[in-house]
Design an enzyme around this catalytic site. Structure first.
Site: not given
Length: 270
Positions: A124, A217
């Protein structure tokens, strides 16, 4: 937001969209506090123009790794069209223009070839090539990266920074948040009552105390650790638990930068 399909019941991505037009609605690190200005100079705000209307959304964090390159999480890439993104470096208060910021368009997106959208498989990580270089205005710095294969000991204190949720469903500060967070070694994090088999050696676990964690976030942002006499970015925020972010024995999981050095440098040199 991209969601992990095979583990949706226990994992959610720490990446939230927030409306942005320099004034941004967004959220922060759980258990953190306002960072000191001009401290975490390699921190980036990655922003996305979902409707191609010049209104940008803060979607993720990132790290300056070279004057033309930003490192972030692969799951932060919502579209492969670079024209829909910009990065802000030298950022601190997302509601206010301080004069320290640089707003830079993205020219090219390079996602790790091993990324398949499954967080449990790792990889990732992505790099963004900028249209213009970051210039040294006194508010930015290129991050130091660890040596290949470097692993931190259990309990080592690092710092997570970002504009992610400060509590589950919580409030929306404007200031960059920072919190100390302790590394959980792989032999612990991979135990069945922790993250089990989806905690890979190419990841870094940190937290899991039920107090401090990353949250929506914060994805793509740095895990900064003082090692070798310098601040070094050892991780890229990847995933955490569904429901409450700060769960006991479910630490924030980062892509381990030291596992991807060859790929990072191959991209930078190209």
């Amino acid at each position: 937001m991209i969601w992990l399909l095979t583990f949706l019941s226990c994992i959610w991505l720490i990446g939230a969209e927030s409306p942005f037009n320099h004034r941004v609605h967004n959220e922060r690190v759980i258990g953190g506090h306002d960072a000191q200005p001009n401290t975490w100079k390699w921190q980036v705000s990655l922003q996305y123009d979902a409707y191609d209307d010049a209104l940008y959304y803060h979607i993720c964090g990132g790290t300056i790794v070279e004057s033309f390159y930003i490192m972030t999480a692969a799951h932060c890439i919502l579209s492969m069209d670079p024209k829909l993104y910009r990065v802000v470096v030298g950022e601190y208060n997302l509601y206010k223009y301080d004069g320290s910021e640089q707003f830079i368009p993205v020219e090219r997106i390079i996602v790790h070839p091993g990324w398949n959208g499954d967080l449990g498989k790792g990889n990732d990580i992505a790099l963004l090539r900028l249209a213009n270089p970051v210039y040294n205005n006194g508010y930015v710095a290129i991050a130091n990266l660890p040596y290949p294969g470097q692993m931190l000991p259990h309990g080592f204190t690092c710092y997570i920074t970002g504009w992610g949720l400060m509590s589950d469903g919580g409030s929306t500060p404007d200031i960059l948040q920072v919190a100390p967070i302790n590394v959980v070694e792989h032999s612990v994090c991979s135990q069945p009552d922790w993250w089990g088999s989806i905690a890979l050696r190419t990841m870094v676990c940190a937290g899991g105390d039920g107090v401090i964690s990353g949250c929506q976030g914060d994805s793509g942002g740095p895990l900064s650790c003082f090692t070798g006499g310098a601040w070094t970015v050892h991780g890229v925020v990847s995933y955490g638990p569904s429901g409450m972010c700060n769960q006991v024995s479910k630490p924030t999981v980062f892509t381990r930068v030291s596992s991807f050095q060859d790929w990072i440098y191959s991209v930078l040199q190209s």
